[in-house]
Design a protein around this motif. Structure first.
Motif, PDB file in Angstrom:
ATOM      1  N   VAL A   1       0.817  -1.204   0.000  1.00 57.47           N
ATOM      2  CA  VAL A   1       0.000   0.000   0.000  1.00 57.47           C
ATOM      3  C   VAL A   1       0.857   1.263   0.000  1.00 57.47           C
ATOM      4  O   VAL A   1       1.948   1.287   0.564  1.00 57.47           O
ATOM      5  N   SER A   2       0.350   2.287  -0.714  1.00 56.87           N
ATOM      6  CA  SER A   2       1.025   3.595  -0.754  1.00 56.87           C
ATOM      7  C   SER A   2       0.455   4.498   0.324  1.00 56.87           C
ATOM      8  O   SER A   2      -0.566   4.181   0.932  1.00 56.87           O
ATOM      9  N   ALA A   3       1.057   5.661   0.475  1.00 60.66           N
ATOM     10  CA  ALA A   3       0.545   6.656   1.419  1.00 60.66           C
ATOM     11  C   ALA A   3      -0.787   7.202   0.908  1.00 60.66           C
ATOM     12  O   ALA A   3      -1.039   7.234  -0.290  1.00 60.66           O
ATOM     13  N   MET A   4      -1.643   7.636   1.847  1.00 62.86           N
ATOM     14  CA  MET A   4      -2.984   8.099   1.479  1.00 62.86           C
ATOM     15  C   MET A   4      -2.929   9.369   0.624  1.00 62.86           C
ATOM     16  O   MET A   4      -2.263  10.340   0.996  1.00 62.86           O
TER      17      MET A   4
ATOM     18  N   THR B   1      -0.372  12.473   0.523  1.00 62.53           N
ATOM     19  CA  THR B   1       0.395  12.580   1.771  1.00 62.53           C
ATOM     20  C   THR B   1       1.891  12.783   1.531  1.00 62.53           C
ATOM     21  O   THR B   1       2.524  13.619   2.192  1.00 62.53           O
ATOM     22  N   THR B   2       2.458  12.030   0.588  1.00 64.19           N
ATOM     23  CA  THR B   2       3.909  12.134   0.374  1.00 64.19           C
ATOM     24  C   THR B   2       4.284  13.552  -0.053  1.00 64.19           C
ATOM     25  O   THR B   2       5.255  14.128   0.458  1.00 64.19           O
ATOM     26  N   ASP B   3       3.494  14.130  -0.977  1.00 68.25           N
ATOM     27  CA  ASP B   3       3.763  15.511  -1.415  1.00 68.25           C
ATOM     28  C   ASP B   3       3.638  16.481  -0.244  1.00 68.25           C
ATOM     29  O   ASP B   3       4.431  17.410  -0.102  1.00 68.25           O
TER      30      ASP B   3
ATOM     31  N   GLY C   1       4.206   8.020   5.896  1.00 68.68           N
ATOM     32  CA  GLY C   1       2.975   8.033   5.084  1.00 68.68           C
ATOM     33  C   GLY C   1       2.447   6.632   4.850  1.00 68.68           C
ATOM     34  O   GLY C   1       1.257   6.350   5.047  1.00 68.68           O
ATOM     35  N   GLU C   2       3.314   5.722   4.460  1.00 71.58           N
ATOM     36  CA  GLU C   2       2.895   4.342   4.162  1.00 71.58           C
ATOM     37  C   GLU C   2       2.552   3.590   5.444  1.00 71.58           C
ATOM     38  O   GLU C   2       1.735   2.661   5.426  1.00 71.58           O
ATOM     39  N   ARG C   3       3.178   3.962   6.542  1.00 68.25           N
ATOM     40  CA  ARG C   3       2.858   3.290   7.824  1.00 68.25           C
ATOM     41  C   ARG C   3       1.435   3.581   8.238  1.00 68.25           C
ATOM     42  O   ARG C   3       0.743   2.732   8.804  1.00 68.25           O
TER      43      ARG C   3
ATOM     44  N   GLY D   1       4.571   0.164   1.109  1.00 73.24           N
ATOM     45  CA  GLY D   1       5.360   0.276  -0.115  1.00 73.24           C
ATOM     46  C   GLY D   1       6.438   1.334  -0.001  1.00 73.24           C
ATOM     47  O   GLY D   1       6.534   2.038   1.015  1.00 73.24           O
ATOM     48  N   PHE D   2       7.308   1.416  -1.037  1.00 76.12           N
ATOM     49  CA  PHE D   2       8.178   2.586  -1.248  1.00 76.12           C
ATOM     50  C   PHE D   2       9.337   2.669  -0.258  1.00 76.12           C
ATOM     51  O   PHE D   2      10.070   3.626  -0.250  1.00 76.12           O
ATOM     52  N   GLN D   3       9.525   1.649   0.585  1.00 74.01           N
ATOM     53  CA  GLN D   3      10.549   1.788   1.621  1.00 74.01           C
ATOM     54  C   GLN D   3      11.295   0.481   1.853  1.00 74.01           C
ATOM     55  O   GLN D   3      10.791  -0.603   1.577  1.00 74.01           O
TER      56      GLN D   3
ATOM     57  N   GLY E   1      12.310   6.188  -4.160  1.00 69.22           N
ATOM     58  CA  GLY E   1      12.014   7.172  -5.207  1.00 69.22           C
ATOM     59  C   GLY E   1      10.513   7.239  -5.419  1.00 69.22           C
ATOM     60  O   GLY E   1       9.802   6.271  -5.153  1.00 69.22           O
ATOM     61  N   ARG E   2      10.055   8.401  -5.932  1.00 72.06           N
ATOM     62  CA  ARG E   2       8.614   8.618  -6.083  1.00 72.06           C
ATOM     63  C   ARG E   2       7.966   7.503  -6.902  1.00 72.06           C
ATOM     64  O   ARG E   2       8.529   7.054  -7.894  1.00 72.06           O
ATOM     65  N   GLY E   3       6.816   7.069  -6.458  1.00 75.44           N
ATOM     66  CA  GLY E   3       6.111   5.985  -7.146  1.00 75.44           C
ATOM     67  C   GLY E   3       6.663   4.608  -6.814  1.00 75.44           C
ATOM     68  O   GLY E   3       6.277   3.610  -7.413  1.00 75.44           O
ATOM     69  N   GLY E   4       7.558   4.547  -5.821  1.00 81.12           N
ATOM     70  CA  GLY E   4       8.304   3.323  -5.546  1.00 81.12           C
ATOM     71  C   GLY E   4       7.500   2.142  -5.026  1.00 81.12           C
ATOM     72  O   GLY E   4       8.007   1.011  -5.003  1.00 81.12           O
ATOM     73  N   SER E   5       6.249   2.360  -4.642  1.00 81.18           N
ATOM     74  CA  SER E   5       5.451   1.226  -4.161  1.00 81.18           C
ATOM     75  C   SER E   5       5.236   0.192  -5.261  1.00 81.18           C
ATOM     76  O   SER E   5       5.089  -0.996  -4.986  1.00 81.18           O
ATOM     77  N   ASP E   6       5.207   0.661  -6.515  1.00 82.91           N
ATOM     78  CA  ASP E   6       5.088  -0.284  -7.635  1.00 82.91           C
ATOM     79  C   ASP E   6       6.255  -1.281  -7.593  1.00 82.91           C
ATOM     80  O   ASP E   6       6.071  -2.484  -7.803  1.00 82.91           O
ATOM     81  N   THR E   7       7.437  -0.758  -7.320  1.00 82.77           N
ATOM     82  CA  THR E   7       8.631  -1.618  -7.296  1.00 82.77           C
ATOM     83  C   THR E   7       8.564  -2.580  -6.117  1.00 82.77           C
ATOM     84  O   THR E   7       8.921  -3.759  -6.246  1.00 82.77           O
TER      85      THR E   7
HETATM   86  N1  ASP Z   1       3.902   7.388  -1.606  1.00 83.10           N
HETATM   87  C1  ASP Z   1       5.010   7.377  -2.527  1.00 83.10           C
HETATM   88  C2  ASP Z   1       4.865   8.481  -3.550  1.00 83.10           C
HETATM   89  O1  ASP Z   1       3.900   9.217  -3.524  1.00 83.10           O
HETATM   90  C3  ASP Z   1       5.218   6.049  -3.180  1.00 83.10           C
HETATM   91  C4  ASP Z   1       4.106   5.585  -4.072  1.00 83.10           C
HETATM   92  O2  ASP Z   1       2.996   6.104  -4.039  1.00 83.10           O
HETATM   93  O3  ASP Z   1       4.346   4.641  -4.819  1.00 83.10           O
HETATM   94  O4  ASP Z   1       5.710   8.634  -4.376  1.00 83.10           O
END
Ligand code: ASP
Ligand code: ADP
Ligand code: MG
Length: 425
Positions: free
Chosen positions: A40-43, A46-48, A73-75, A135-137, A150-156
């Motif tokens: 799961v990613s941050a809500m 939130t990250t921004d 955020g992800e926690r 995710g992302f960590q 890195g941004r979007g890292g939950s996909d990875t």
């Molecule tokens: N929360 C992180 C971001 O906004 C990671 C993700 O969403 O994949 O970049």
């Protein structure tokens, strides 16, 4: 019984309602007889918001502390999701990236996964739980510090876990129905792609289609993990990203000549003005940039004026690295011997991607014609075997994307592409 790894992006868990909706969806997968691991990613944004907050405290926050902050955020979302699942009468346990065994290098804010040791996740699902992973960590092997990917890292995270757990499928749930021929936020007539090869998806992702992160696709290709990108807001089939075309009913899906148009307004252009035109100059410039751990994208060197023997070198890089790059070059100014630096963050990049380009000589000409018909001026050009990219003014990007999309016959004539959520931030 199968093992499914699912990933839910920020827009899918933007508020309490979203978390409850996602919890139901996860429980359904479990009730269908699967073991389920949900990343799961941050809500929402939130990250921004956390990044904005950090910048108010310090304009260049320390990487280690920024990672510590962002992983919060992800926690939040992982714990809330586990609570929502328990409320539905199922067992769930949440895990941080470090607890899930996501081991990375020690480069803060853009760490690479070097190993995944998902022992605790395996035990948890074997005991009948749904495992929720932030995710992302991850955690650095050397320093033991917490890192982000890195941004979007939950996909990875999702693909890496799917590979380590030998999952049957990795599903990426987002706020659109799959991968489209262009960003549905920009092109209402974009079409959903049923299947796309890893190669074409890699190029789209590298060119700014943030629906999947480039590193995630790289990982999936290396371990041959098929990805199913779909919406958490609808029950529709999404897009399959894999090495071999899929079948739909009895029909084999064909490889498209052109997969799509990507755009990116997250880069800036640096021009090094007045560089002596002699061997070794470009090497010194890009050594200074590399030493600052900055990845660059396009590079162009102008023809030097015979009278001065000086030339200009331009390159593009993520805006977020702009200040670091300028600082690094300023420091080496005397050693390199250039005149000045220009920084331009009002640029955008448009890319056309498709395996058909290799064998279709007219594609480049048609691409440039579409841009010129739309009155768009081109500043830089770069190509690969299956991609053409140009840099233009940022303001021209939406119009240019639509023009190219139409010119290559990608417009759908019926359904408008739906965007279910998210702010597009
Ligand atoms: N929360 C992180 C971001 O906004 C990671 C993700 O969403 O994949 O970049
Ligand atoms: P998530 O929060 O689920 O990770 P992202 O915002 O990272 O979602 O990615 C989904 C977004 O990607 C979509 O809302 C869409 O605006 C954008 N996007 C860009 N290019 C494409 C494309 N070719 N197909 C689908 N979505 C795209
Ligand atoms: Mg994303």
């Amino acid at each position: 019984m199968g093992l499914v790894v699912q990933k839910y992006g920020g827009s899918s868990v933007a508020d309490a309602e979203g978390i409850k909706r996602v919890a139901k969806r996860i429980v359904e997968a479990k009730q269908n007889g699967n073991q389920v691991v949900a990343v799961v990613s941050a809500m929402g944004d939130t990250t921004d918001e956390l990044i904005d907050l950090a910048e108010q405290v310090s304009p260049m926050p320390a990487g280690r502390e920024l990672d510590m902050l962002l992983t919060a955020g992800e926690r939040i979302s992982m714990a809330l999701l586990a609570m929502a699942i328990k409320k539905l009468g199922h067992e769930a346990q949440s895990f941080t990236g470090s607890q899930a065994g996501v081991i990375t290098d020690s480069v803060h804010n853009k760490a690479r996964i070097i190993d995944v040791t998902p022992g605790r996740i395996k035990t948890s699902v074997d005991e009948g739980n749904i495992a929720i992973v932030a995710g992302f960590q991850g955690v650095s092997q050397d320093t033991k510090d917490i890192t982000t990917l890195g941004r979007g890292g939950s996909d990875t995270t999702a693909v890496a876990l799917a590979a380590a757990l030998d999952a049957d499928v990795c599903e990426i749930y987002t706020d659109v129905d799959g991968v489209f021929t262009a960003d549905p936020r920009v092109v209402k007539k974009a079409r959903k792609i049923d299947w796309i090869s890893f190669e074409d998806m890699l190029e789209l992702a590298a060119s700014g289609s943030k629906v999947l992160l480039h590193r995630c696709v790289e990982y999936a290709r290396r371990y041959n993990i098929p990805i199913h990108v779909r919406s958490s807001f609808s029950g529709l089939q999404g897009t399959w990203v894999s090495s071999e075309p899929i079948k739909q009913g009895d029909k084999q899906v064909e490889q498209a000549l052109i997969s799509g148009v990507a755009h990116d307004t997250s880069e800036a252009k640096v021009t090094v003005v007045g560089v002596p035109d002699k061997p070794g100059e470009a090497a010194s410039i890009f050594r200074a940039i590399a030493n600052a751990e900055i990845n660059i994208d396009m590079v162009v060197q102008n023809v030097s004026a015979a009278s001065t023997g000086l030339t200009d070198i331009s390159f593009t890089l993520p805006k977020t690295e702009g200040r670091k790059a300028i600082d690094a070059l300023e420091k080496s100014k005397a050693a390199i011997g250039f005149d000045s630096l220009r920084y331009d963050d009002q640029i955008g990049k448009i890319s056309l991607v498709g395996a058909g380009m290799k064998t279709n000589p007219g594609v480049t000409a048609d691409f440039f014609t579409a841009l010129s018909d739309a009155g768009v001026n081109i500043e830089l050009i770069s190509t690969s075997e299956i991609r053409i990219s140009v840099v233009t003014r940022a303001d021209d990007v939406p119009e240019a994307v639509r023009a190219v999309h139409s010119a290559f016959g990608l417009d759908s004539d019926s359904d408008e592409a739906v965007v279910y959520g998210g702010t597009g931030r």
